[in-house]
Design an enzyme around this catalytic site. Structure first.
Site, PDB file in Angstrom:
ATOM      1  CB  ALA A 143      20.476  27.666   1.555  1.00  0.00           C
ATOM      2  CB  ALA A 144      16.489  25.849  -2.018  1.00  0.00           C
ATOM      3  N   GLY A 145      14.989  28.384  -0.686  1.00  0.00           N
ATOM      4  CA  GLY A 145      13.729  29.250  -0.536  1.00  0.00           C
ATOM      5  C   GLY A 145      12.634  28.368  -0.584  1.00  0.00           C
ATOM      6  CG  LEU A 146      12.460  24.984  -2.649  1.00  0.00           C
ATOM      7  CD1 LEU A 146      12.994  23.686  -3.290  1.00  0.00           C
ATOM      8  CD2 LEU A 146      10.974  25.594  -3.274  1.00  0.00           C
ATOM      9  N   GLY A 180      13.125  23.825   3.321  1.00  0.00           N
ATOM     10  CA  GLY A 180      13.431  22.539   3.877  1.00  0.00           C
ATOM     11  C   GLY A 180      13.725  22.355   5.227  1.00  0.00           C
ATOM     12  N   GLY A 181      14.737  23.176   5.809  1.00  0.00           N
ATOM     13  CA  GLY A 181      15.063  23.093   7.188  1.00  0.00           C
ATOM     14  C   GLY A 181      14.042  23.307   8.187  1.00  0.00           C
ATOM     15  CG  ASP A 184       9.750  30.558   5.902  1.00  0.00           C
ATOM     16  OD1 ASP A 184       9.222  31.398   6.139  1.00  0.00           O
ATOM     17  OD2 ASP A 184      10.608  30.417   5.171  1.00  0.00           O
ATOM     18  CE  LYS A 233       9.115  28.641   2.247  1.00  0.00           C
ATOM     19  NZ  LYS A 233       9.768  29.928   1.510  1.00  0.00           N
TER      20      LYS A 233
HETATM   21  O1  C5P Z   1      13.309  33.812  10.834  1.00  0.00           O
HETATM   22  P1  C5P Z   1      14.592  33.100  10.266  1.00  0.00           P
HETATM   23  O2  C5P Z   1      15.819  32.631  10.978  1.00  0.00           O
HETATM   24  O3  C5P Z   1      14.404  32.157   9.316  1.00  0.00           O
HETATM   25  O4  C5P Z   1      15.012  34.418   9.265  1.00  0.00           O
HETATM   26  C1  C5P Z   1      16.415  34.502   8.885  1.00  0.00           C
HETATM   27  C2  C5P Z   1      16.993  36.086   8.567  1.00  0.00           C
HETATM   28  O5  C5P Z   1      15.686  36.579   7.497  1.00  0.00           O
HETATM   29  C3  C5P Z   1      16.478  37.074   9.718  1.00  0.00           C
HETATM   30  O6  C5P Z   1      17.714  36.930  10.408  1.00  0.00           O
HETATM   31  C4  C5P Z   1      16.083  38.109   9.030  1.00  0.00           C
HETATM   32  O7  C5P Z   1      17.411  38.852   8.582  1.00  0.00           O
HETATM   33  C5  C5P Z   1      15.385  37.833   7.581  1.00  0.00           C
HETATM   34  N1  C5P Z   1      13.974  37.885   7.883  1.00  0.00           N
HETATM   35  C6  C5P Z   1      13.346  39.133   8.015  1.00  0.00           C
HETATM   36  N2  C5P Z   1      11.975  39.127   8.087  1.00  0.00           N
HETATM   37  C7  C5P Z   1      11.154  38.359   8.279  1.00  0.00           C
HETATM   38  C8  C5P Z   1      11.637  36.766   8.112  1.00  0.00           C
HETATM   39  C9  C5P Z   1      13.180  36.640   7.757  1.00  0.00           C
HETATM   40  O8  C5P Z   1      13.917  40.153   8.021  1.00  0.00           O
HETATM   41  N3  C5P Z   1       9.912  37.991   8.273  1.00  0.00           N
END
Ligand code: C5P
Length: 289
Positions: free
Chosen positions: A95-98, A100-101, A135, A12
């Site tokens: 770890a790209a903001g896309l 993937g994981g 995500d 995405k």
């Molecule tokens: O949800 P996810 O594990 O992908 O999020 C990784 C980190 O990004 C979270 O631990 C949090 O620090 C931050 N995050 C956030 N608010 C969001 C999504 C992610 O603060 N809505």
């Protein structure tokens, strides 16, 4: 029931991303427009007695992989002891903001739901998805969507006309958590710009995109990401912005030719680059699509 299911896990991009504030659970309240693109990993899921994961990127093998966690979660939720072997062909940089994981995890949930005949509804898959990451729920829908809350409120938007993008990843390691932690309160906004994008993107109007609250925090943490961004901006004729918490840079292009030309301008730079097209759900039927 099939013995094997093949699922594509699409990447995405965030066409717009605003942060409204910090929540009491430590996460941030978001408003974002996400767009699925045709860059995709492929997962082959096969019945097995145990859980196993093999990948074209061996560093992704093992129980830390979000696809593995997705399999464990679905199995536990169904009170089942089924196993599966997952073969993951990785094309989306990590770890790209896309996403993937996250996309691998969502595709594993929906693929195993079919392979194991679990019969989990879209609603239960969404609950499991959010337990895996903010995500992940979006990838149960695909297409273009307005994302709210932590990431759990997904509203499909009428598909905009197909769009082309050049993607550039400067290969810098910054975690999503670090970027959110660097965000300042004066960078919180109302979400109005993103909601306007969501309202207008499916119309014939050309809508400016590319607002991203996480872009400045990323640049403060990783000055090399800013340098790469400035270099790309000098090359690309359209909007240039960071996807999610980065560091992938997105150039919105008016055609495939323009996207390829932008990518070619970075040949020899050492950056990861790709040309991508927006897409709906291609390859498999999204369980909540
Ligand atoms: O949800 P996810 O594990 O992908 O999020 C990784 C980190 O990004 C979270 O631990 C949090 O620090 C931050 N995050 C956030 N608010 C969001 C999504 C992610 O603060 N809505």
């Amino acid at each position: 029931m099939p013995d094997q299911v093949t699922v594509r896990a699409h990447a995405k991009i965030n066409l717009s991303l605003e942060v409204l504030g910090r929540r009491s659970d430590g996460y941030h309240e978001l408003v974002s427009v996400m767009q699925l693109i045709d860059l995709a990993d492929v997962l082959v899921l096969r019945r097995s007695t145990q859980l196993l994961i093999r990948s074209s990127d061996p560093s992704l093998e093992g129980p830390d992989n979000l696809a593995w966690k997705a399999a464990e979660l679905l199995r536990a939720d169904a009170g089942d002891s089924s196993g599966c072997s997952i073969r993951l062909s990785k094309r989306i940089p990590r770890a790209a903001g896309l996403g993937g994981g996250s996309s691998d995890a969502a595709s594993t949930l929906s693929g195993l739901n079919r392979l194991w005949g679990t019969g989990a509804s879209c609603r239960s898959l969404q609950r499991l998805a959010l337990g895996l990451g903010s995500d992940v729920p979006f990838f149960l829908y695909g297409g273009t969507a307005l994302i709210e809350g932590r990431g759990e409120r997904v509203t499909r938007i009428v598909e905009p006309a197909p769009a082309w993008y050049a993607l550039v990843n400067p290969r810098i390691d910054v975690s999503t958590a670090e970027v959110f932690a660097e965000l300042r309160e004066d960078e919180w906004t109302s979400g109005a710009e993103t909601r306007a994008v969501a309202r207008r993107i499916g119309t014939s109007e050309r809508v400016a995109v590319g607002v991203n609250a996480l872009q400045s925090p990323l640049f403060r943490l990783a000055p090399d990401a800013r340098r790469c961004f400035e270099r790309v901006r000098a090359l690309a004729p359209g909007e240039v912005f960071i996807s999610g918490s980065g560091p992938t840079i997105v150039c919105r292009c008016s055609s495939a030719t323009e996207a390829r030309k932008t990518e070619a301008g970075l040949a020899g730079s050492g950056y990861w680059t790709a040309v991508a097209k927006s897409c709906a759900v291609a390859g498999w039927r999204a369980p909540c699509g």
